[in-house]
Structures are given as structure tokens and as C-alpha cells.
Design a protein around this motif. Structure first.
Motif, PDB file in Angstrom:
ATOM      1  N   SER A 348       0.819  -1.216   0.000  1.00  0.00           N
ATOM      2  CA  SER A 348       0.000   0.000   0.000  1.00  0.00           C
ATOM      3  C   SER A 348       0.849   1.261   0.000  1.00  0.00           C
ATOM      4  O   SER A 348       0.444   2.294  -0.546  1.00  0.00           O
ATOM      5  CB  SER A 348      -0.934  -0.003   1.221  1.00  0.00           C
ATOM      6  OG  SER A 348      -0.188  -0.126   2.425  1.00  0.00           O
ATOM      7  N   GLY A 349       2.015   1.193   0.590  1.00  0.00           N
ATOM      8  CA  GLY A 349       2.859   2.378   0.615  1.00  0.00           C
ATOM      9  C   GLY A 349       3.417   2.751  -0.742  1.00  0.00           C
ATOM     10  O   GLY A 349       3.766   3.919  -0.974  1.00  0.00           O
ATOM     11  N   ALA A 350       3.498   1.788  -1.645  1.00  0.00           N
ATOM     12  CA  ALA A 350       4.056   2.060  -2.969  1.00  0.00           C
ATOM     13  C   ALA A 350       3.085   2.807  -3.868  1.00  0.00           C
ATOM     14  O   ALA A 350       3.477   3.320  -4.924  1.00  0.00           O
ATOM     15  CB  ALA A 350       4.475   0.752  -3.636  1.00  0.00           C
ATOM     16  N   TRP A 351       1.800   2.853  -3.499  1.00  0.00           N
ATOM     17  CA  TRP A 351       0.806   3.587  -4.290  1.00  0.00           C
ATOM     18  C   TRP A 351      -0.038   4.428  -3.348  1.00  0.00           C
ATOM     19  O   TRP A 351      -1.249   4.332  -3.301  1.00  0.00           O
ATOM     20  CB  TRP A 351      -0.054   2.620  -5.081  1.00  0.00           C
ATOM     21  CG  TRP A 351      -0.803   3.265  -6.219  1.00  0.00           C
ATOM     22  CD1 TRP A 351      -0.856   4.584  -6.533  1.00  0.00           C
ATOM     23  CD2 TRP A 351      -1.619   2.598  -7.181  1.00  0.00           C
ATOM     24  NE1 TRP A 351      -1.639   4.801  -7.625  1.00  0.00           N
ATOM     25  CE2 TRP A 351      -2.120   3.597  -8.058  1.00  0.00           C
ATOM     26  CE3 TRP A 351      -1.972   1.266  -7.404  1.00  0.00           C
ATOM     27  CZ2 TRP A 351      -2.958   3.294  -9.132  1.00  0.00           C
ATOM     28  CZ3 TRP A 351      -2.805   0.976  -8.464  1.00  0.00           C
ATOM     29  CH2 TRP A 351      -3.297   1.966  -9.325  1.00  0.00           C
ATOM     30  N   ASN A 352       0.592   5.271  -2.604  1.00  0.00           N
ATOM     31  CA  ASN A 352      -0.081   6.131  -1.639  1.00  0.00           C
ATOM     32  C   ASN A 352       0.322   7.575  -1.909  1.00  0.00           C
ATOM     33  O   ASN A 352       1.504   7.899  -2.001  1.00  0.00           O
ATOM     34  CB  ASN A 352       0.293   5.725  -0.208  1.00  0.00           C
ATOM     35  CG  ASN A 352      -0.566   6.426   0.824  1.00  0.00           C
ATOM     36  OD1 ASN A 352      -1.670   6.886   0.519  1.00  0.00           O
ATOM     37  ND2 ASN A 352      -0.069   6.519   2.046  1.00  0.00           N
ATOM     38  N   HIS A 353      -0.668   8.438  -2.077  1.00  0.00           N
ATOM     39  CA  HIS A 353      -0.413   9.843  -2.413  1.00  0.00           C
ATOM     40  C   HIS A 353       0.435   9.941  -3.676  1.00  0.00           C
ATOM     41  O   HIS A 353       1.356  10.751  -3.761  1.00  0.00           O
ATOM     42  CB  HIS A 353       0.278  10.563  -1.251  1.00  0.00           C
ATOM     43  CG  HIS A 353      -0.608  10.721  -0.049  1.00  0.00           C
ATOM     44  ND1 HIS A 353      -1.298  11.867   0.242  1.00  0.00           N
ATOM     45  CD2 HIS A 353      -0.915   9.845   0.944  1.00  0.00           C
ATOM     46  CE1 HIS A 353      -1.997  11.725   1.362  1.00  0.00           C
ATOM     47  NE2 HIS A 353      -1.779  10.486   1.810  1.00  0.00           N
TER      48      HIS A 353
END
Length: 599
Positions: A348-353
Motif C-alpha cells: 500500500s505504501g508504494a501507491w499512496n499519495h
């Protein structure tokens, strides 16, 4: 003596009655055996579950009771369920109509470069259930998804005040359902346009009518039956959709509430009451559409041309067509693109904001084929789909043969019952199976435990999933084979039997090879739609050991960390299987693919 004479006369009357029946119908022992098998199949796995649902909804604690139906009127929460489901069904039907009418007209009435290719591209949304696309679309249209982040980078919105694109989930469900179902509407409209006599349009044109007047006064009224055939199917599909609202967490619809009543099916009649409501409303919608088309006359004289009326396009019209179809195709492919991107996102951090994922990985695909919780799901779906296709093939061939080659009593009734699942919601059949085949019912309690373990879906849903898939998709198989039998001359079979071949040998050696293309097309469609069947998979598969792909996708999507990304990878795998299946069906059936989706 008088009594003996009366008995003899009664006996003679009975003999003459049975002789007249035999002369009127082809009721040989083999035909009776086939009819018995088909009748038992429908009684046990279609009629009985529906009757059980009605009985549980109305017969409570040993007496007739309408309490739970009254709650649907008096309880505002229950009323909202119906209103929300109706709103989704109506909005999806309207939007698919607005998209499909011009699309079908452009692709059937104009000749332009790339038309054949575009006809194939616009069917791509059929390859994936909308609830799978919802996984990726949440990444695109979420509060901090790709679209909002792109607008932030363009300084069009403030990152602290993102746009809520889906309005709590309602518009997300409508958009995904529209993009998934418009090909079905398009195929029905194309079939309807093909049946419009072009000489009528030419006559109106010769009398000075404009193109718009011709379409409004001639073309549109004549294609109404075909349009309503697609519209009612789209409405029922959207009205009873279960998977998409679940993924969008839009729970205030009837299908989701039925799904949540599974665990209380044998103690709380509300689930059965909701199922009855869905069946009644969908049947009413189907009846109204038939009345609307049946109250007017649409007959045409003999066609003046073999093919539909077409004309070449100028640069202006060609540009309009390309822009319209290109824009629609881009929007329709967004769910597929989003799921593919999500399947390649590490976490999830790789496609956040961010507009797009910052890094990519294929590890989720490796997990789906190596992990003990995902590989069995793929194998389960393959097993269920293969056996359901074989079952639908057996029943479909038998029914099509009886309807086209034999004179049997209640022929129209058999055809109607076989086509009934196309107008029935999947949640209704699945919930009926869950209730009537539970080991708490008198029927299963009277059977040996070894049999109940195979039938009770809470213990092992394999048998009911196979049968449920076959029942739900049988109309596709039947219509495909039925068309093949109609197009095959019976003289070949008569010649075979005159040479001494039995009817069974004639069917095996002559008839079936001649309709092999139709059988293959129907089998491909049954298999492909069974692979990603949603409602029955979510309701009947309660044990993780028996999860098919769709239930595994839903289960993974609710997990934290990498669950949604592995679910997206599973969705892409299912999508690739469906692509291969639909390409095969399209190659076999060609332009007649739309006939499979007509009711």
C-alpha cells in the motif's frame, strides 16, 4: 353383466386415450427416461429451492405470517434497501442505454476503417466482473488515489480537500456495473437493428425524412423488442449484484443484506423474505417489459435486403465515431488497467499519495501459484467450471433435442423453465440452496450422513456449486445448441435412421457433429462465466478449503497489508482465462454472439 360391460368400455376408453397420446407425442421409453431426468433435475435444483424460500418467508412457527414483509414497508432501513437497489438498477440501465444505442448504430450502419477491430474491443469489459475492477478503481478514484493526486499536481484541487468521486459508493457501483454490462445491451441492440427491414428506412428517406426522423419514427420503434430484451437483463443483473457493493462497502442494498443473513438463514426468516422480494420484483420487471413490447405490433414484411443498411463515412462522421468509441473504450478499460497496476504494486505504501505506483513487482503472481491459500482456489474454480460445463452440456443437448426434434407434452413449459434462471437473481438461487440443503432441514435429516456431507454446503459446497453454476448458465448453453439444431436439416437424421441407425447413434454420429460449433460456443460461455461467478460463490463457499477464485478475491480484499494486491493478481489471472474463452466463443459464433444474451 352391466358392470362387466362398463368396465370393458372404461378399459377401451383408457386404451384409446393412451393411443391418442402416443400418436400425438413421441413418448418412447427413451424419451420418457430423458424427460424424467430433466424434470427431476429442475424440480430438485430449481423449483424445490425456490418453493423452500417462499415457504420459509411466509410460513413462520407453523402458521402463515407476513410480519417480515410488513417490516419492509414500516421499517425505513428496509425501505432504503429496496430504493437503493432500484436506483442502481435504473441508473445502470439508463447509462448502458445511452452508451449502447449510438455505439450499436455507429458499428452497424456505417463502414469505416477499423470497424471489425473496434467491434471486438468494445466487448472487453465482459471479461471481468465489476467487483474485481472495483479493487483497482478504488486506487484510481480514492480520496488519495491517482485521479485526485493528478489534480493536485495540476493545482486544480487542494490535497487536504480531495474529491469524493463515488459519493459513498453508489456512483462507484453504477459506473462499474455500467462498464461491465453495456456490451450485453449493445449485443441485443445490434441483433435488433439487424432485424429492421432497411426498405422501410429507404422508403422514409425517399419521402424526404431526415436521418433523425427515420431513426425516431422507423428504426427505434422496430428495435424496441430487442432493446427491452437487453434492458431487462441489465436491470436484473445490476439490481441483484452482490460483489460490487461489497467491495465498495455500499451495504444498503438488498443483495448485500441477503448475504449478511446467511449465518441466520435457519433462525431468522428475514433473509428468505428479502429473497422473495427480489424474485417478485425481478419477475415483475420482466413481466412489465414483456407487456410493453407485447402490446404493440412490430411485424415487418419480408426483408428487402440480405444485410443491414450501411453507408460509407465522411471525415466528419468518422471523427465523431472514433472519438466516441475511443473515449468509451478508454473509460471501459480503466478498471482492467487499475487492477493490473494494483497486482504489480508491492504494498500500500508504494501507491499512496501518488498518481502511479512508485515501484512494481511480480511477487503477487508468484504467490497466487505457490501459496497454499491461493493455488487451491484456482484449481477449485477450474474443477467447478469444467464439471458445471459438462452438466450444462448434457442437460442442454437433451432439452434442445426434445424441443426441436420431438413432439412432447408441455413443450413451451419446458422451454420456459430451462430459460428461467436467466431472469432469476443468483443470490436467490444460492440462498435457496443454502437453506433447503442444510442438514437442519427434514429432507437432509432423513438421509444418511455420508450423503448429507456431500450435499450440505456448510460442509462441502462442491456439488451445489457445480450444479448451481450449471443451472445459472444453462440458458446460454441451451440457446446456442437450440440455434444449431434449428439450422440443421432433419433430413440427415432421417436418412441415417432409414439406413438402420438407432436415434441415439444418429444423434451421436450425425446431429452433434453438425452442431459442434454451437456446442463449443455454449460450452465456452458456460465455462468462462462459471470461472468468475460471484453470487453463488460468495454465498455457498463458506469453508476456505473450497473457495473458488471469486470468493478468494473477496476474502483477500478484506485483509490488511498485501491482501488487496494479491486479490488483484487473482483477478488478472481470471481475466486472462475469460479473454481466451470469449475470443474462442466469438470466433465460433461470430456476429451471432449476441443471441446468447437474449431472453
Amino acid at each position: 353383466m352391466l358392470n362387466d360391460r362398463d368396465e370393458n368400455e372404461n378399459t377401451l376408453n383408457q386404451i384409446s386415450f393412451f393411443d391418442s397420446i402416443r400418436r400425438r407425442y413421441d413418448l418412447t421409453p427413451s424419451i420418457l427416461l430423458i424427460l424424467t431426468f430433466i424434470s427431476l433435475f429442475f424440480i430438485i435444483f430449481l423449483i424445490y429451492p425456490l418453493l423452500y424460500v417462499f415457504k420459509e418467508a411466509f410460513w413462520i412457527e407453523g402458521k402463515f405470517n407476513l410480519t417480515f414483509f410488513k417490516l419492509m414497508v414500516t421499517d425505513p432501513n428496509k425501505r432504503d434497501l429496496v430504493i437503493n437497489s432500484f436506483n442502481i438498477g435504473i441508473m445502470v440501465t439508463l447509462m448502458t442505454s445511452l452508451v449502447s444505442l449510438p455505439l450499436a448504430y455507429f458499428l452497424t450502419r456505417y463502414r469505416f476503417p477499423g470497424r471489425t477491430w473496434l467491434r471486438s474491443v468494445i466487448l472487453i469489459p465482459m471479461i471481468m466482473p465489476p467487483f474485481v475492477g472495483a479493487l483497482g478503481m478504488q486506487k484510481f478514484f480514492g480520496e488519495y488515489g491517482s485521479i485526485n493526486m493528478l489534480l493536485v499536481e495540476l493545482n486544480l484541487i487542494d490535497e487536504k480537500n480531495p474529491i469524493n468521486w463515488f459519493g459513498g459508493g453508489f456512483w462507484g457501483v453504477v459506473l462499474l456495473s455500467t462498464l461491465h454490462l453495456y456490451p450485453i445491451m449493445y449485443l441485443n441492440i445490434v441483433a435488433a437493428l439487424a432485424n429492421v427491414d432497411p426498405s422501410l428506412e429507404e422508403a422514409a428517406e425517399n419521402l424526404g425524412a431526415t436521418r433523425f426522423q427515420i431513426f425516431k419514427k422507423i428504426t427505434l420503434p422496430l428495435m424496441i423488442p430487442g432493446y427491452f430484451a437487453g434492458a431487462i437483463l441489465v436491470f436484473i443483473w445490476a439490481f441483484t449484484d452482490l460483489g460490487t457493493p461489497l467491495i465498495f462497502n455500499y451495504n444498503e442494498v438488498i443483495a448485500v443484506q441477503i448475504f449478511k443473513q446467511i449465518s441466520e438463514a435457519n433462525v431468522n426468516p428475514m433473509g428468505y423474505a428479502l429473497v422473495v422480494l427480489v424474485i417478485v420484483l425481478t419477475a415483475l420487471a420482466f413481466y412489465v417489459s414483456k407487456r410493453m413490447t407485447g402490446s404493440r405490433q412490430y411485424e415487418m414484411l419480408g426483408r428487402g435486403h440480405v444485410t443491414s443498411r450501411e453507408e460509407d463515412t465522411g471525415i466528419g462522421m468518422r471523427s465523431v465515431i472514433y472519438v466516441f468509441i475511443g473515449g468509451l473504450t478508454f473509460v471501459a478499460l480503466l478498471p482492467h488497467i487499475s487492477v493490473m497496476l494494483a497486482s504489480l504494486t508491492p504494498n500500500s505504501g508504494a501507491w499512496n499519495h501518488a498518481v502511479l505506483p512508485k515501484t512494481y513487482t511480480f511477487s503477487h503472481y508468484i504467490d497466487t501459484f505457490t501459496h497454499s491459500n491461493t493455488l487451491p482456489n484456482i484449481l477449485n474454480s477450474l474443477k467447478y467450471s469444467i464439471f458445471s460445463t459438462l452438466l450444462a452440456l448434457t442437460v442442454g443437448v437433451a432439452i434442445a433435442y426434445l424441443l426441436t426434434r420431438k413432439r412432447i407434452p408441455f413443450q413451451n413449459l419446458l422451454d420456459a423453465v430451462a430459460m428461467l434462471p436467466l431472469a432469476l437473481p443468483g443470490v436467490a438461487i444460492a440462498f435457496g440452496y443454502m437453506g433447503c440443503f442444510s442438514d437442519t432441514t427434514p429432507l437432509l435429516r432423513s438421509l444418511p450422513e455420508s450423503i448429507t456431507d456431500l450435499i450440505d454446503p456448510r460442509k462441502n459446497p462442491t456439488l451445489l456449486l457445480i450444479i448451481g453454476y450449471a443451472v445459472r448458465r444453462l440458458p446460454y448453453m441451451l440457446r446456442s445448441i437450440y440455434a444449431g439444431f434449428q439450422q440443421t436439416s432433419v433430413t440427415y437424421e432421417e436418412a441415417s435412421q432409414n439406413m438402420g441407425a438407432t436415434p441415439v447413434r444418429t444423434l451421436y454420429k450425425i446431429t452433434l457433429p453438425l452442431v459442434f460449433a454451437n456446442i463449443l460456443a455454449g460450452a465456452i460461455l458456460v465455462f468462462s462465466f462459471s470461472m468468475l461467478e460471484v453470487s453463488e460463490s460468495l454465498i455457498l463457499a463458506t469453508n476456505s478449503d473450497y473457495y473458488p477464485i471469486t470468493k478468494a478475491i473477496y476474502s483477500l480484499s478484506t485483509r490488511v497489508e498485501n491482501g488487496p494486491f494479491i486479490a488483484s493478481a487473482l483477478g488478472v489471472i481470471g481475466m486472462l482465462i475469460l479473454i481466451a474463452c470469449l475470443l474462442g466463443a466469438g470466433r465460433v459464433l461470430g456476429g451471432k454472439l449476441g443471441e446468447i444474451f437474449r431472453i
